[in-house]
Design a protein around this motif. Structure first.
Motif, mmCIF file in Angstrom:
data_model
loop_
_atom_site.group_PDB
_atom_site.id
_atom_site.type_symbol
_atom_site.label_atom_id
_atom_site.label_comp_id
_atom_site.label_asym_id
_atom_site.label_seq_id
_atom_site.Cartn_x
_atom_site.Cartn_y
_atom_site.Cartn_z
ATOM 1 N N ILE A 236 0.846 -1.179 0.000
ATOM 2 C CA ILE A 236 0.000 0.000 0.000
ATOM 3 C C ILE A 236 0.892 1.244 0.000
ATOM 4 N N LEU A 237 0.686 2.125 -0.988
ATOM 5 C CA LEU A 237 1.462 3.363 -1.098
ATOM 6 C C LEU A 237 0.925 4.444 -0.169
ATOM 7 N N SER A 238 -0.391 4.495 -0.037
ATOM 8 C CA SER A 238 -1.029 5.521 0.783
ATOM 9 C C SER A 238 -2.398 5.024 1.211
ATOM 10 N N THR A 239 -2.789 5.402 2.423
ATOM 11 C CA THR A 239 -4.126 5.074 2.896
ATOM 12 C C THR A 239 -5.050 6.288 2.806
ATOM 13 N N ASP A 240 -4.548 7.381 2.232
ATOM 14 C CA ASP A 240 -5.348 8.592 2.049
ATOM 15 C C ASP A 240 -6.278 8.422 0.854
ATOM 16 N N ALA A 241 -7.573 8.633 1.057
ATOM 17 C CA ALA A 241 -8.528 8.512 -0.048
ATOM 18 C C ALA A 241 -8.202 9.512 -1.156
ATOM 19 N N LYS A 242 -7.692 10.673 -0.785
ATOM 20 C CA LYS A 242 -7.234 11.665 -1.762
ATOM 21 C C LYS A 242 -5.713 11.656 -1.703
ATOM 22 N N TYR A 243 -5.089 11.133 -2.750
ATOM 23 C CA TYR A 243 -3.648 10.883 -2.777
ATOM 24 C C TYR A 243 -3.008 11.719 -3.884
ATOM 25 N N THR A 244 -2.027 12.551 -3.519
ATOM 26 C CA THR A 244 -1.298 13.373 -4.479
ATOM 27 C C THR A 244 0.150 12.893 -4.521
ATOM 28 N N PHE A 245 0.652 12.741 -5.744
ATOM 29 C CA PHE A 245 2.025 12.264 -5.921
ATOM 30 C C PHE A 245 2.657 12.948 -7.128
ATOM 31 N N LYS A 246 3.991 12.946 -7.166
ATOM 32 C CA LYS A 246 4.731 13.531 -8.273
ATOM 33 C C LYS A 246 4.864 12.491 -9.387
ATOM 34 N N VAL A 247 4.536 12.889 -10.602
ATOM 35 C CA VAL A 247 4.614 11.986 -11.744
ATOM 36 C C VAL A 247 6.058 11.912 -12.217
ATOM 37 N N GLU A 248 6.629 10.712 -12.119
ATOM 38 C CA GLU A 248 8.014 10.501 -12.552
ATOM 39 C C GLU A 248 8.114 9.415 -13.618
ATOM 40 N N LYS A 249 7.033 8.636 -13.783
ATOM 41 C CA LYS A 249 6.992 7.567 -14.785
ATOM 42 C C LYS A 249 5.541 7.127 -14.918
ATOM 43 N N ASP A 250 5.275 6.300 -15.933
ATOM 44 C CA ASP A 250 3.934 5.752 -16.087
ATOM 45 C C ASP A 250 3.649 4.807 -14.932
ATOM 46 N N VAL A 251 2.475 4.933 -14.326
ATOM 47 C CA VAL A 251 2.080 4.044 -13.240
ATOM 48 C C VAL A 251 0.621 3.632 -13.420
ATOM 49 N N ASP A 252 0.313 2.449 -12.946
ATOM 50 C CA ASP A 252 -1.065 1.964 -12.872
ATOM 51 C C ASP A 252 -1.401 1.839 -11.402
ATOM 52 N N LEU A 253 -2.213 2.770 -10.899
ATOM 53 C CA LEU A 253 -2.630 2.730 -9.501
ATOM 54 C C LEU A 253 -3.958 2.003 -9.375
ATOM 55 N N ILE A 254 -4.091 1.279 -8.289
ATOM 56 C CA ILE A 254 -5.330 0.557 -8.004
ATOM 57 C C ILE A 254 -5.841 1.004 -6.643
ATOM 58 N N GLY A 255 -7.111 1.381 -6.590
ATOM 59 C CA GLY A 255 -7.758 1.693 -5.323
ATOM 60 C C GLY A 255 -8.268 0.406 -4.706
ATOM 61 N N VAL A 256 -7.873 0.144 -3.466
ATOM 62 C CA VAL A 256 -8.257 -1.094 -2.787
ATOM 63 C C VAL A 256 -9.395 -0.787 -1.809
#
Length: 70
Positions: free
Chosen positions: A40-60
Motif C-alpha cells: 500500500i502506497l497511501s491510505t489517504d482517499a485523496k492521494y497526491t504524488f509527483k509523476v516521474e513515470k507511467d504508473v497503474d494505480l489501483i484503489g483497494v
C-alpha cells in the motif's frame, strides 16, 4: 469509485497528480497500490504524488464487517 484530477489521465513528467477514492455504502477504502504489487502506497482517499513515470494505480476497497449481533 476512483477518479483523477485530469480526466484523460495524461500528466507531464514532474507534475503532481491527484487521485480520489470514494467507497460505496457497506465498503471502506483501504489504500492505493501499484498494479502487480501488494504494498500500500497511501491510505489517504485523496492521494497526491509527483509523476516521474507511467504508473497503474489501483484503489483497494473492502467490505465493512458485519455488525456483531447481541
Amino acid at each position: 469509485t476512483v477518479s483523477m484530477d485530469h480526466e484523460d489521465g495524461i500528466y507531464e513528467d514532474g507534475k503532481e497528480a491527484t487521485v480520489t477514492a470514494t467507497a460505496k455504502e457497506g465498503h471502506h477504502f483501504v489504500g492505493w497500490k501499484l498494479k502487480d504489487s501488494e504494498d500500500i502506497l497511501s491510505t489517504d482517499a485523496k492521494y497526491t504524488f509527483k509523476v516521474e513515470k507511467d504508473v497503474d494505480l489501483i484503489g483497494v476497497f473492502e467490505k465493512d464487517a458485519e455488525p456483531v449481533k447481541q
